[in-house]
Scaffold this motif. Structure first.
Motif, PDB file in Angstrom:
ATOM      1  N   TYR A 336      31.428  38.953  37.715  1.00 55.53           N
ATOM      2  CA  TYR A 336      32.545  38.108  38.251  1.00 55.53           C
ATOM      3  C   TYR A 336      33.863  37.961  37.424  1.00 55.53           C
ATOM      4  O   TYR A 336      35.118  37.559  38.001  1.00 55.53           O
ATOM      5  CB  TYR A 336      32.140  37.377  39.671  1.00 55.53           C
ATOM      6  CG  TYR A 336      30.743  37.618  40.168  1.00 55.53           C
ATOM      7  CD1 TYR A 336      30.900  38.965  41.557  1.00 55.53           C
ATOM      8  CD2 TYR A 336      29.376  36.812  40.297  1.00 55.53           C
ATOM      9  CE1 TYR A 336      30.075  38.711  42.347  1.00 55.53           C
ATOM     10  CE2 TYR A 336      28.229  37.315  40.675  1.00 55.53           C
ATOM     11  CZ  TYR A 336      28.943  38.136  42.336  1.00 55.53           C
ATOM     12  OH  TYR A 336      27.987  38.883  42.745  1.00 55.53           O
ATOM     13  N   HIS A 349      39.753  43.690  36.092  1.00 57.37           N
ATOM     14  CA  HIS A 349      40.110  42.058  37.222  1.00 57.37           C
ATOM     15  C   HIS A 349      41.814  41.302  36.430  1.00 57.37           C
ATOM     16  O   HIS A 349      41.648  40.961  37.861  1.00 57.37           O
ATOM     17  CB  HIS A 349      39.452  40.777  35.597  1.00 57.37           C
ATOM     18  CG  HIS A 349      38.265  41.342  35.734  1.00 57.37           C
ATOM     19  ND1 HIS A 349      37.282  40.692  37.016  1.00 57.37           N
ATOM     20  CD2 HIS A 349      36.941  41.429  35.083  1.00 57.37           C
ATOM     21  CE1 HIS A 349      36.381  41.040  36.497  1.00 57.37           C
ATOM     22  NE2 HIS A 349      36.015  41.882  36.278  1.00 57.37           N
ATOM     23  N   PHE A 378      38.076  42.666  45.011  1.00 59.47           N
ATOM     24  CA  PHE A 378      37.443  43.230  44.590  1.00 59.47           C
ATOM     25  C   PHE A 378      36.374  43.786  44.338  1.00 59.47           C
ATOM     26  O   PHE A 378      35.416  44.742  43.687  1.00 59.47           O
ATOM     27  CB  PHE A 378      36.469  41.338  44.117  1.00 59.47           C
ATOM     28  CG  PHE A 378      35.598  41.870  42.773  1.00 59.47           C
ATOM     29  CD1 PHE A 378      35.825  41.164  41.725  1.00 59.47           C
ATOM     30  CD2 PHE A 378      34.522  42.148  43.474  1.00 59.47           C
ATOM     31  CE1 PHE A 378      34.522  41.257  40.373  1.00 59.47           C
ATOM     32  CE2 PHE A 378      33.015  41.206  42.135  1.00 59.47           C
ATOM     33  CZ  PHE A 378      34.182  41.173  40.748  1.00 59.47           C
ATOM     34  N   GLY A 392      34.822  33.763  42.735  1.00 56.87           N
ATOM     35  CA  GLY A 392      36.393  34.654  43.164  1.00 56.87           C
ATOM     36  C   GLY A 392      37.623  33.962  42.381  1.00 56.87           C
ATOM     37  O   GLY A 392      38.130  33.257  41.076  1.00 56.87           O
TER      38      GLY A 392
END
Length: 492
Positions: A336, A349, A378, A392
């Motif tokens: 993540y 990202h 995402f 996140g």
């Protein structure tokens, strides 16, 4: 030349005060008691008020008007280019607004840290709304009839345009996605399960920083929630963080920030406390941090040396040999966190954040809807759901600091690093032999002379094109990534 000398003397004091303000920000992230946030916000606002008054002082405009550019050297002309740009932008932004941005973002930093720790975006959203409103107001003041986002982007990449970056990113995305999908079909090495003592991680991080040329007589290394670099010249500060089961988080954050820090330490001393005494742009800055971290620090040659040093420091940590260690360092995996992402997925990202923050600034996306928009994007990009806000929408410090327009410079920096790495390999023929001994001297000397020494003397793209001998293109980065990861995972 009296007007020029008076202007530069005045500017020197302005630059020095800017360094003081930056050091207050460093202290806030590393040393400041959490209960001091409100007072620190007032202090930062007061400093910003003084700085804004200096940046908009009518005497600056008078001095600029008196100087005959035809009489100036290349260096002095470049100084004036920066001062004119800064004066032109500063005079468009009311002092009240500049101080309020400083006050609000200082307060927001503490709110973000607490919200992140508690996985509570709702606690952060109110102050983020304030920041977005302030940045929109600033963008409107700067942009006139132009793009608000481009006006903010210009703070980090002079002359940068979102449309140009979008075209570059559009060219990157398909090949990055294809490479990611091909590699993820293979079996990645298992994650390490060993526990690595934080104090030993920090000790080896200091050794790595020194190995990459960081001058500790003019710099510090401390711990913070989010690694960063600040300062310039003879006072540079970097931070890293430790995770017991992931020493690479600490080591490669350190190497990354050393790239930023040595850039600042290696600018021509004659430029100190002048507009030329810092990096040319954040994109060029990121080219240094990323080439240090990735093309050098994650190379097969350097990781062979690092493996030995980790064995010396931690003993047997469950990896059999240098090749297995190289695969572990470059493990392409689901995750993540942007700062922990592998080289292939990192830019995906960044592209997510670039698209979202443009929508926030344009008003197309409301702050209250940001978490949902992040999670949806995402999952669409990476194929799995965000499990909690700290993984996140709350993971990065940039929006709490009001740094809208900063994110795209990360990928731009990767593109620049690709161009520089190709030229570095051409000019330093025994690079891998040196890196295999933990010796980065030839590589860092090349970067110092080709990029860092010039500071802000040249516009950003010109810095890279002078150093690499070619126009800026995403092709060298893509070729490097495809060659490296296809070879690493045995793909055709």
């Amino acid at each position: 030349m009296q007007a020029f000398e008076q202007l530069m003397s005045f500017q020197r004091d302005t630059e020095a005060l800017g360094q003081v303000a930056g050091r207050q920000g460093w202290d806030q992230e590393t040393m400041m008691p959490r209960g001091s946030a409100e007072q620190r916000g007032e202090e930062m606002a007061a400093l910003e008020h003084v700085l804004h008054e200096r940046r908009t002082d009518a005497r600056v405009g008078d001095w600029l008007g008196q100087i005959d550019d035809a009489t100036l050297s290349e260096t002095d002309a470049a100084q004036l280019r920066h001062i004119r740009r800064s004066f032109g932008r500063a005079t468009k932004v009311p002092a009240r607004l500049a101080a309020e941005i400083a006050r609000t973002t200082s307060r927001a930093q503490v709110t973000w840290i607490e919200a992140r720790a508690n996985d509570d975006f709702a606690a952060f959203a109110p102050v983020l709304k304030e920041i977005v409103a302030l940045r929109r107001e600033e963008g409107a003041a700067l942009a006139g009839n132009g793009s608000l986002y481009d006006a903010l982007l210009d703070d980090y990449e002079t002359g940068g345009k979102a449309a140009d970056l979008e075209a570059m990113f559009t060219a990157l995305r398909p090949r990055l996605v294809a490479l990611r999908e091909a590699v993820l079909e293979q079996s990645p090495p298992d994650r390490m399960t060993h526990s690595f003592e934080p104090e030993l991680q920090m000790a080896l991080s200091r050794e790595l920083a020194a190995a990459f040329g960081y001058d500790f007589s003019r710099g510090r290394l401390d711990k913070a929630v989010h690694p960063f670099s600040s300062g310039s010249g003879d006072d540079v500060r970097i931070t890293t963080r430790t995770v017991d089961t992931d020493p690479f988080n600490c080591f490669y954050s350190t190497i990354h920030e050393v790239g930023h820090a040595t850039y600042e330490q290696n600018v021509d001393p004659a430029f100190r406390l002048t507009p030329l005494g810092r990096g040319a742009s954040m994109g060029v800055h990121e080219s240094q941090s990323r080439i240090y971290e990735n093309q050098l620090g994650r190379s097969r040659a350097f990781t062979g040396w690092l493996y030995k040093r980790m064995r010396d420091t931690f003993g047997d940590f469950g990896i059999a040999d240098e090749e297995a260690f190289y695969r572990q360092v470059n493990r392409l995996h689901k995750g993540y966190i942007r700062t922990e992402a592998d080289e292939v997925q990192y830019n995906l990202h960044v592209l997510l954040r670039f698209d979202l923050e443009r929508k926030i600034i344009s008003g197309e996306l409301a702050v209250d809807d940001l978490e949902e928009a992040w999670n949806a994007r995402f999952e669409a990009d990476f194929g799995y759901a965000v499990d909690r806000p700290s993984n996140g929408v709350l993971q990065d410090v940039h929006w709490s600091a009001g740094m809208f327009g900063y994110f795209p410079t990360y990928t731009l920096g990767n593109v620049y690093a690709g161009c520089l790495h190709e030229a570095l390999r051409r000019d330093v023929s025994d690079l891998d032999t040196q890196l295999s001994r933990g010796n980065t001297a030839a590589a860092t000397a090349w970067l110092r002379e080709a990029v860092q020494h010039h500071g802000g003397l040249y516009p950003p793209r010109e810095v890279i094109e002078r150093a690499s001998g070619q126009p800026v293109s995403e092709e060298p980065l893509l070729t490097y990534l495809e060659d490296k990861f296809r070879g690493l995972y045995g793909l055709s």
